[in-house]
Motif scaffolding. Structure first.
Motif, PDB file in Angstrom:
ATOM      1  N   UNK A   8     -11.439 120.187 -70.726  1.00 41.35           N
ATOM      2  CA  UNK A   8     -11.868 120.461 -69.357  1.00 41.35           C
ATOM      3  C   UNK A   8     -11.120 119.578 -68.360  1.00 41.35           C
ATOM      4  N   UNK A   9     -10.890 118.330 -68.746  1.00 38.45           N
ATOM      5  CA  UNK A   9     -10.165 117.411 -67.864  1.00 38.45           C
ATOM      6  C   UNK A   9      -8.723 117.848 -67.675  1.00 38.45           C
ATOM      7  N   UNK A  10      -8.139 118.482 -68.708  1.00 33.00           N
ATOM      8  CA  UNK A  10      -6.778 118.975 -68.599  1.00 33.00           C
ATOM      9  C   UNK A  10      -6.720 120.240 -67.744  1.00 33.00           C
ATOM     10  N   UNK A  11      -7.745 121.077 -67.846  1.00 33.42           N
ATOM     11  CA  UNK A  11      -7.754 122.339 -67.110  1.00 33.42           C
ATOM     12  C   UNK A  11      -8.175 122.156 -65.659  1.00 33.42           C
ATOM     13  N   UNK A  12      -8.993 121.164 -65.393  1.00 40.44           N
ATOM     14  CA  UNK A  12      -9.481 120.922 -64.034  1.00 40.44           C
ATOM     15  C   UNK A  12      -9.043 119.537 -63.581  1.00 40.44           C
ATOM     16  N   UNK A  13      -8.318 119.492 -62.505  1.00 38.64           N
ATOM     17  CA  UNK A  13      -7.816 118.224 -61.991  1.00 38.64           C
ATOM     18  C   UNK A  13      -8.974 117.374 -61.468  1.00 38.64           C
ATOM     19  N   UNK A  14      -9.217 116.250 -62.137  1.00 39.05           N
ATOM     20  CA  UNK A  14     -10.343 115.405 -61.751  1.00 39.05           C
ATOM     21  C   UNK A  14      -9.959 114.372 -60.699  1.00 39.05           C
ATOM     22  N   UNK A  93     -17.807 125.340 -63.620  1.00 41.07           N
ATOM     23  CA  UNK A  93     -18.656 126.244 -64.384  1.00 41.07           C
ATOM     24  C   UNK A  93     -18.796 127.624 -63.754  1.00 41.07           C
ATOM     25  N   UNK A  94     -19.376 127.705 -62.550  1.00 43.18           N
ATOM     26  CA  UNK A  94     -19.667 129.007 -61.948  1.00 43.18           C
ATOM     27  C   UNK A  94     -18.391 129.821 -61.775  1.00 43.18           C
ATOM     28  N   UNK A  95     -17.353 129.197 -61.230  1.00 45.95           N
ATOM     29  CA  UNK A  95     -16.092 129.915 -61.014  1.00 45.95           C
ATOM     30  C   UNK A  95     -15.460 130.354 -62.320  1.00 45.95           C
ATOM     31  N   UNK A  96     -15.642 129.552 -63.368  1.00 46.33           N
ATOM     32  CA  UNK A  96     -15.035 129.867 -64.661  1.00 46.33           C
ATOM     33  C   UNK A  96     -15.693 131.077 -65.321  1.00 46.33           C
ATOM     34  N   UNK A  97     -16.928 131.361 -64.968  1.00 47.93           N
ATOM     35  CA  UNK A  97     -17.651 132.457 -65.603  1.00 47.93           C
ATOM     36  C   UNK A  97     -17.693 133.698 -64.725  1.00 47.93           C
ATOM     37  N   UNK A 104     -11.146 135.406 -70.186  1.00 49.01           N
ATOM     38  CA  UNK A 104     -10.316 134.438 -70.903  1.00 49.01           C
ATOM     39  C   UNK A 104     -11.178 133.397 -71.596  1.00 49.01           C
ATOM     40  N   UNK A 105     -12.201 132.924 -70.917  1.00 49.52           N
ATOM     41  CA  UNK A 105     -13.075 131.890 -71.475  1.00 49.52           C
ATOM     42  C   UNK A 105     -13.813 132.412 -72.693  1.00 49.52           C
ATOM     43  N   UNK A 106     -14.276 133.653 -72.623  1.00 44.13           N
ATOM     44  CA  UNK A 106     -15.036 134.234 -73.732  1.00 44.13           C
ATOM     45  C   UNK A 106     -14.158 134.570 -74.930  1.00 44.13           C
ATOM     46  N   UNK A 107     -12.840 134.541 -74.735  1.00 46.09           N
ATOM     47  CA  UNK A 107     -11.930 134.848 -75.841  1.00 46.09           C
ATOM     48  C   UNK A 107     -11.645 133.623 -76.716  1.00 46.09           C
ATOM     49  N   UNK A 116     -20.016 125.523 -72.374  1.00 44.17           N
ATOM     50  CA  UNK A 116     -20.879 125.304 -71.216  1.00 44.17           C
ATOM     51  C   UNK A 116     -21.520 123.922 -71.260  1.00 44.17           C
ATOM     52  N   UNK A 117     -21.952 123.518 -72.448  1.00 38.68           N
ATOM     53  CA  UNK A 117     -22.576 122.203 -72.602  1.00 38.68           C
ATOM     54  C   UNK A 117     -21.589 121.097 -72.247  1.00 38.68           C
ATOM     55  N   UNK A 118     -20.350 121.240 -72.682  1.00 38.51           N
ATOM     56  CA  UNK A 118     -19.320 120.239 -72.384  1.00 38.51           C
ATOM     57  C   UNK A 118     -19.060 120.156 -70.885  1.00 38.51           C
ATOM     58  N   UNK A 119     -18.950 121.312 -70.232  1.00 39.06           N
ATOM     59  CA  UNK A 119     -18.696 121.346 -68.793  1.00 39.06           C
ATOM     60  C   UNK A 119     -19.806 120.653 -68.012  1.00 39.06           C
TER      61      UNK A 119
END
Length: 249
Positions: A8-14, A93-97, A104-107, A116-119
């Motif tokens: 998640x940290x790699x996919x979303x710039x923190x 979370x919301x935008x990703x779903x 893509x996420x569900x694949x 979801x728990x990790x996010x």
């Protein structure tokens, strides 16, 4: 779980959220000095009104008491990080779903509830830790200046640390819980805006109560934290049970 959080940290710039947290810290530190100046405004008004034979309707000297001062500064950080938490949940979370991103996420060959728990876990603990650090750092530095330059009439002593730590812990969980509930509303409404607006709506009543009744601020904040934390965990567990069967929104 750690691997999922790192993903998640790699996919979303923190970095932008860390910068935002630092800016909130600076604002909170400045607000400390602004709040400390309020009793001096009261003294000037009293001198003017005494000459005119009019008494002040309120006692602003309560802001010079450390317990009330800590409560007021803490609620500023709760409000700021409650909104930031909602923004992070909306992005992580919301935008990703929604839409193609959900497909893509569900694949992924990973159970959806784990993702979801990790996010949500990352945003929850990021918010709680950020509130704790900013609140303690801002008040501690201001306390040093206050003791050195006598900004507040009373000295900040070691006896005040337990109240600061307890207030900080409660405030951290309160802000993180606000973000969690806002995220669930955003999921339900399928809206990023609804996520952020919900955080505002949750913050306003607590902010008003704690501002008008600072002497009972910790009790109000503790009750609010317990209620919102239980509610937040409940709606989060409910969402975890549904996400594995969820289609792209």
């Amino acid at each position: 779980m750690i691997k999922l959080i790192n993903l998640e940290l790699e996919r979303n710039k923190i970095r932008s959220y860390i910068v935002a947290s630092f800016l909130i810290l600076i604002f909170g530190f400045g607000f400390c000095f602004l709040t400390a100046y309020i009793p001096q405004i009261e003294q000037s008004q009293q001198m003017i009104q005494i000459r005119g034979g009019v008494s002040l309707p309120t006692d602003l000297s309560m802001f010079s008491q450390w317990n009330n001062f800590i409560s007021l500064i803490s609620i500023v950080f709760v409000a700021a990080f409650g909104v930031l938490s909602a923004i992070m949940h909306a992005k992580f979370t919301v935008e990703e779903y929604t839409g193609k991103r959900a497909i893509l996420l569900f694949s992924y060959p990973i159970k959806r509830s784990k993702i979801l728990f990790a996010k949500c876990s990352f945003v929850f603990f990021f918010t709680a830790i950020a509130v704790a650090i900013c609140n303690i750092v801002a008040i501690s530095i201001f306390a040093f200046f206050s003791n050195t330059f006598h900004i507040l009439p009373n000295m900040f002593t070691g006896e005040m640390w337990p109240n600061l730590l307890v207030t900080t812990g409660v405030s951290a969980l309160l802000a993180a819980s606000i973000g969690l509930i806002a995220m669930r509303i955003g999921f339900w409404r399928k809206s990023l805006v609804a996520t952020v607006v919900t955080s505002f709506l949750l913050i306003i009543p607590f902010g008003n109560m704690m501002s008008f009744i600072p002497e009972n601020s910790l009790q109000i904040r503790l009750i609010g934290m317990v209620v919102l934390l239980v509610l937040g965990l409940a709606v989060f567990m409910e969402l975890l049970s549904k996400v594995n069967k969820m289609e792209a929104l």
